[in-house]
Design an enzyme around this catalytic site. Structure first.
Site, short mmCIF file in Angstrom:
data_model
loop_
_atom_site.label_atom_id
_atom_site.label_comp_id
_atom_site.label_asym_id
_atom_site.label_seq_id
_atom_site.Cartn_x
_atom_site.Cartn_y
_atom_site.Cartn_z
N HIS A 121 6.12 -9.24 -2.41
CA HIS A 121 5.46 -7.93 -2.36
C HIS A 121 6.25 -6.94 -1.48
CE1 HIS A 121 2.09 -5.26 -2.78
NE2 HIS A 121 1.90 -5.19 -1.48
N SER A 125 2.60 -0.47 -2.73
CA SER A 125 1.37 -1.26 -2.64
C SER A 125 0.14 -0.37 -2.86
CB SER A 125 1.33 -1.99 -1.29
OG SER A 125 0.33 -2.98 -1.28
N GLU A 142 4.78 -12.25 -6.73
CA GLU A 142 3.62 -11.58 -6.13
C GLU A 142 2.43 -11.55 -7.08
OE1 GLU A 142 3.75 -7.37 -5.29
OE2 GLU A 142 5.84 -7.25 -5.89
#
Lengths: 286, 286
Positions: free
Chosen positions: B255, B131, B225
């Site tokens: 995600h 991320s 996502e």
């Protein structure tokens, strides 16, 4: 001389030149035999180490929809069949300009349907192709989906040509460095295949299609090619449509660099990775 | 209470909630110890099966540059370290809004430099992150390149956040189906990290950077996502810059689905593939 040959007197010469440059021998431990599939001639490859449980691979060769045959690609396809240990059928689909779009897609679909009709479980069947044959492999799966046929276990494409509108950034940004193509040359392939037909048709430019429902997909491409974005966007579009997709970009590799197996480490590595991908997907169902 | 905390009273609550939801235990066969690296606290993971020759992994956790720590990601990072058999250091880089951009990049670069200064051969060093930590891993490599430091052997990123301008198509096209994010929530992370700074800065939005010279890169992402296009475009841009890149899109995965190892087959498969990628790249030089 046919009517089409009179209209395209240079195509036969171009095909002979392509065959001279491209053709490499079948690997020693792979036997071949001519056959027919879906009404078209085909070349079948049986690796000595073939595992019958690993099913079948249908291969679609490259050459801009104009050039090439199972014979020009017999070395490449034999290497893939040998490394994946999969019995493989390479289809002699009809070529443009004598047989323009959608003749190639019709032949791809007929061959796929013939394999299913012959009793091949779609879970034990995969497709592969390079360049125009990579785009044709995707188009064949889309045509199969539209025809209500089941999808195969996997599809692997090398430097696929998926956008006959030539709209990828790499068409211009990589033209200088691409040792194989010029934009003009790519455009003449599209012209001969499509004539005045719509270049955005999803079976001609599958990167523009809805790719929902396609099987696990491997996309390999080199960074020194004008068709880089055809591959990257195919992977992106497939992923966005919930397809299980792997994209591998080889730095400084040219169009269908896998042809240079035995001479170029990247070519052997890419063929090995494609073979592992196919073998793993074909082993999974059992 | 610091001045920054007074200005952002909800952040500590948000961090506690994130930690409660995310934190999973370190695997049994991985030992951890607290350490410091480049002046920042860090958590080191030593798998029982660690192969000293396999070098080191520097890990940068996710959490929008605002949330998370090596402790919230100790399970995920421990699993990656265990599967790759690589000694791994997870960095507690400074978080926004108390420490806005470029604090995190400065900490990433300082940690990378400290590993090199400590004698780690860059050919035996890899970076990874998820991320925001995935974007930070790429930014750290760009900062290292600008600082004249050598690049490591590999970088692996999971669902990397690489575009803080939120310009990817998937920001809108996947918002409905993304179970983790909304566009507003992603935007508040960018706001807290960047304030009024330029969101197109290459160290904030590395997908907009020239990625030339980066090491072999693995990019993993789910198709459910909003950050799908952050990953696809990172891979495409890296490939166009002659980086050896592999993109893997997992269908219907959210995600950083790798966090769900042990519960979700795709998570275990993705962690195994990331581990194999890292181990292979770290083994190659010797």
């Amino acid at each position: 001389m046919t009517r089409e040959q009179r209209h395209h007197p240079g195509t036969q010469t171009e095909r002979r030149g392509f065959a001279e440059v491209m053709t490499r021998p079948v690997p020693d431990d792979v036997t071949t035999r001519t056959t027919t599939l879906g009404g078209r001639p085909a070349l079948e490859f049986v690796p000595a180490a073939a595992d019958a449980r690993r099913g079948r691979l249908l291969y679609l060769h490259g050459g801009g929809y104009v050039l090439g045959s199972p014979h020009t690609h017999a070395g490449l396809v034999g290497e893939l069949a040998r490394r994946a240990r999969i019995r493989t059928t390479s289809l002699e689909y009809r070529l443009a300009p004598e047989h323009p779009f959608p003749a190639a897609v019709e032949d791809g679909l007929a061959a796929y349907r013939a394999l299913l009709d012959g009793g091949t479980d779609p879970r034990e069947l995969a497709l592969a192709g390079d360049s125009a044959g990579g785009g044709l492999a995707i188009a064949t799966l889309l045509a199969a989906r539209e025809a209500g046929l089941p999808q195969p276990a996997a599809v692997a494409v090398m430097s696929p040509w998926t956008d006959l509108t030539l709209s990828g950034d790499s068409i211009s940004s990589k033209e200088e460095i691409d040792p194989v193509f010029t934009a003009d040359r790519v455009r003449t392939f599209a012209d001969r295949y499509l004539g005045d037909r719509d270049r955005t048709h999803p079976l001609a430019s599958p990167v523009l299609a809805d790719l929902t429902g396609l099987p696990p997909m491997l996309v390999q491409v080199g960074s020194y090619e004008m068709l880089l974005d055809d591959a990257v966007r195919l992977a992106g579009r497939a992923g966005a449509a919930d397809v299980d997709v792997t994209l591998q970009v080889w730095p400084r590799a040219p169009h269908v660099f896998q042809h240079q197996y035995g001479h170029l480490d990247a070519a052997d590595a890419a063929l090995d990775r494609a073979a592992r991908f196919l073998a793993a997907r074909l082993e999974a169902p059992r």
